[in-house]
Motif scaffolding. Structure first.
Motif, mmCIF file in Angstrom:
data_model
loop_
_atom_site.group_PDB
_atom_site.id
_atom_site.type_symbol
_atom_site.label_atom_id
_atom_site.label_comp_id
_atom_site.label_asym_id
_atom_site.label_seq_id
_atom_site.Cartn_x
_atom_site.Cartn_y
_atom_site.Cartn_z
ATOM 1 N N LEU A 109 -14.492 6.377 -7.973
ATOM 2 C CA LEU A 109 -14.225 4.950 -8.197
ATOM 3 C C LEU A 109 -13.131 4.425 -7.274
ATOM 4 O O LEU A 109 -13.112 3.261 -6.913
ATOM 5 N N VAL A 110 -12.203 5.315 -6.907
ATOM 6 C CA VAL A 110 -11.131 4.903 -5.987
ATOM 7 C C VAL A 110 -11.326 5.542 -4.608
ATOM 8 O O VAL A 110 -10.415 5.543 -3.783
ATOM 9 N N GLY A 111 -12.504 6.089 -4.388
ATOM 10 C CA GLY A 111 -12.811 6.701 -3.090
ATOM 11 C C GLY A 111 -12.235 8.097 -2.936
ATOM 12 O O GLY A 111 -12.165 8.620 -1.828
ATOM 13 N N ASN A 112 -11.837 8.708 -4.035
ATOM 14 C CA ASN A 112 -11.282 10.055 -3.955
ATOM 15 C C ASN A 112 -12.347 11.060 -4.366
ATOM 16 O O ASN A 112 -13.483 10.679 -4.674
ATOM 17 N N ILE A 168 0.857 -1.186 0.000
ATOM 18 C CA ILE A 168 0.000 0.000 0.000
ATOM 19 C C ILE A 168 0.900 1.245 0.000
ATOM 20 O O ILE A 168 1.850 1.329 0.774
ATOM 21 N N ASN A 169 0.621 2.141 -0.890
ATOM 22 C CA ASN A 169 1.388 3.386 -1.093
ATOM 23 C C ASN A 169 2.808 3.133 -1.581
ATOM 24 O O ASN A 169 3.626 4.042 -1.616
ATOM 25 N N GLY A 170 3.125 1.880 -1.921
ATOM 26 C CA GLY A 170 4.457 1.599 -2.454
ATOM 27 C C GLY A 170 5.559 1.676 -1.416
ATOM 28 O O GLY A 170 6.739 1.790 -1.778
ATOM 29 N N SER A 186 -5.351 3.509 1.917
ATOM 30 C CA SER A 186 -4.073 4.202 1.714
ATOM 31 C C SER A 186 -3.816 5.169 2.870
ATOM 32 O O SER A 186 -2.724 5.201 3.448
ATOM 33 N N GLY A 187 -4.830 5.936 3.238
ATOM 34 C CA GLY A 187 -4.698 6.899 4.332
ATOM 35 C C GLY A 187 -4.453 6.196 5.658
ATOM 36 O O GLY A 187 -3.657 6.646 6.479
ATOM 37 N N LYS A 230 0.392 13.883 -1.104
ATOM 38 C CA LYS A 230 -0.854 14.358 -1.717
ATOM 39 C C LYS A 230 -0.846 14.221 -3.243
ATOM 40 O O LYS A 230 -1.882 14.216 -3.875
ATOM 41 N N HIS A 231 0.359 14.086 -3.802
ATOM 42 C CA HIS A 231 0.427 13.959 -5.273
ATOM 43 C C HIS A 231 0.423 12.502 -5.730
ATOM 44 O O HIS A 231 0.678 12.220 -6.901
ATOM 45 N N GLN A 232 0.162 11.594 -4.814
ATOM 46 C CA GLN A 232 0.124 10.172 -5.193
ATOM 47 C C GLN A 232 -1.008 9.932 -6.190
ATOM 48 O O GLN A 232 -2.130 10.374 -5.976
ATOM 49 N N PRO A 233 -0.707 9.216 -7.299
ATOM 50 C CA PRO A 233 -1.765 8.946 -8.269
ATOM 51 C C PRO A 233 -2.967 8.260 -7.621
ATOM 52 O O PRO A 233 -2.812 7.502 -6.664
ATOM 53 N N TYR A 234 -4.111 8.521 -8.126
ATOM 54 C CA TYR A 234 -5.399 7.931 -7.724
ATOM 55 C C TYR A 234 -5.838 8.325 -6.317
ATOM 56 O O TYR A 234 -6.945 8.804 -6.127
ATOM 57 N N VAL A 235 -4.986 8.101 -5.294
ATOM 58 C CA VAL A 235 -5.467 8.238 -3.921
ATOM 59 C C VAL A 235 -4.967 9.495 -3.198
ATOM 60 O O VAL A 235 -5.409 9.771 -2.084
#
Ligand SMILES: [Zn+2]
Length: 485
Positions: free
Chosen positions: A344-347, A257-259, A296-297, A309-314
């Motif tokens: 779709l991704v909860g954002n 998660i989050n790499g 992710s959070g 905050k600049h993470q793609p999708y989330v």
């Protein structure tokens, strides 16, 4: 609460018409999460056994199939996790223990790492072994043939104890590039001994997508069991490499998660999963994809990391619009500057208040608070001017929606103070040289005719923990309860 805007229609699948997904192969994909093992090896990350259990529960709810919980042979904390997780009912995920092939000096029955793996009592064990001749001769310092024996009898021993075995071929791509025959022989031995998956690992993260493609093509031909991919991000290729491998027929994708992970991190499941589902049309989580941002959070918080905050999708900025031209277009049709529907991704979509935003953004924001204004209204111009002035002074309103609302209500003349500040006091103290510092804050406000006094204590100079509220008699309101970090 933001008001729902009317929007131009958009394809709810998130497809904008620009990407052409490959035809969906029928093989079912396995999402294998290693946040609790490889992710925990990231600098600055340390999970307690309790933390791990909480993360595992979230991952289970998210719908990942496999949760790698730790390396019991190398980490006593992980032994505790495996003990605790046996008592924690999970809905669908399978917990996996991770460890290495036996040491050359130990018979397999007496190898402490192998014993710890069995004592973790998981149905599945991921066993890693060396595929790269350089590692065999220079790191382990043993002959190439001996390594093949370690692989074979470690896998066979775990199989004899009725465990399912996934074989992680460490440094497989580097190994294949150096000595393809040997690298292939290592996985052949694992499969012959009973491994049901072979995971090709780009452990050093140095492989390019086109190399992954070629090597996966060969291994697919040579290997009788389904393959997996475990990629690291040292060249910023981990997500791309994972997707390419899946395109080549790999069925299991490992990531965190989050790499998070050692050095530059692991393949980021928060990007891989939506890419699979929304771009490649490969079902991964189904509708539970909309829990991705939340998970992710959660991991960011438990790991005590700053959110990216600049993470793609989330990331919070993933669907945030600042430029006036962008905002204007997005208001007409979100697909102009959004590649998928954020929910779709909860954002969610955000319009940032800034001097770049121009009037459309500002109006959009004002409207969200239930105020309708024409864009030529003098108050809009006044608010724009105040905003620019404040931003020139160094204020930023982009992450401070509450401050913006106050500014706006004051400019509109609709601001009604909710309370009157009567005073506050903050004390920070430390009573012993080697003791912990503590803080206490009190605040007194007047709401209508009622005086409210609140106090909070914390662990350091700044702490959001334990809040307690002392009410004046007769108000009979409930207490705030502290949030455990
Ligand atoms: Zn790894």
């Amino acid at each position: 609460m933001a008001k729902q805007r009317s929007r131009a229609p958009r394809n709810p699948s998130g497809k904008t018409g620009l990407s052409t997904p490959p035809a969906a192969p029928s093989a079912h994909l396995e999402i294998y999460d290693t946040t609790l093992r490889d992710g925990a090896q990231a600098e600055d990350v340390s999970f307690s056994a309790d933390d791990k259990v909480m993360v595992a529960q979230r991952l289970d709810e998210l719908g990942v199939q496999f949760i790698e919980g730790g390396w019991p042979g190398a980490n006593p904390k992980d032994i505790e996790f495996f003990r605790m997780i046996k008592e924690t009912p999970l809905k669908q995920a399978t917990v996996v223990a991770f460890g290495s092939t036996r040491k050359a000096s130990n018979p397999v029955q007496k190898d402490s790492n192998i014993q710890a793996l069995l004592q973790a009592e998981t149905k599945v064990i991921t066993l890693f072994g060396k595929s790269w001749s350089l590692h065999v001769t220079d790191a382990l310092g043993i002959p190439l043939n001996t390594n093949l024996e370690l692989i074979a009898d470690s896998v066979a021993h775990l199989r004899s104890k009725h465990r399912r075995v996934f074989y992680d071929a460490e440094h497989f791509f580097d190994g294949y590039k150096t000595n393809p025959e040997y690298a292939l022989e290592t996985i052949r031995r694992a499969v012959e001994a009973g491994a049901e998956r072979v995971i090709l690992c780009d452990t050093n993260g140095g492989t390019m997508p086109w190399e992954i493609k070629e090597i996966c093509r060969v291994v697919q031909r040579e290997c009788d069991v389904p393959l997996g991919i475990h990629a690291h991000n040292d060249c910023e290729m981990a997500v791309a490499n994972s997707l390419v491998a899946i395109e080549m027929g790999v069925v299991q994708v490992q990531g965190t998660i989050n790499g998070i992970g050692e050095r530059c991190g692991n393949a980021n499941l928060c990007s891989i999963i939506p890419n699979l589902q929304l771009k490649m049309k490969r079902p991964a989580l189904g509708e539970r994809l909309n829990r991705l941002k939340e998970v992710s959070g959660f991991v960011t918080e438990i790991a005590n990391l700053m959110p990216n905050k600049h993470q793609p999708y989330v990331g919070d900025s993933a669907f945030a619009h600042k430029g006036g031209v962008h905002i204007h277009a997005v208001l007409k049709n979100p697909a102009t500057y959004e590649h998928v529907v954020p929910s779709l991704v909860g954002n969610r979509q955000r319009m940032l208040v800034s001097d770049h935003a121009g009037r459309s953004g500002l109006l959009e924001k004002v409207e969200a608070y239930g105020i309708k204004l024409d864009k030529n209204h003098s108050k809009v111009q006044e608010l724009m001017a105040t905003l620019k002035e404040r931003e020139n002074e160094g204020y930023q309103f982009e992450g401070a929606e509450g401050s913006f609302e106050l500014l706006m209500r004051k400019a509109m003349g609709t601001h009604k103070p909710s309370f009157q500040l009567l005073g506050f006091r903050v004390i920070v103290e430390k009573k012993q040289e080697d003791g912990n510092s503590g803080s206490e804050a009190t605040v007194m406000v007047k709401v209508g005719e009622v005086v409210e006094q609140a106090a909070a204590t914390g662990a350091g100079p700044a702490d959001e923990g334990q809040r307690r509220v002392k009410r004046h008699p007769g108000t009979g309101r409930d207490r705030f309860t502290g949030r455990k970090r």
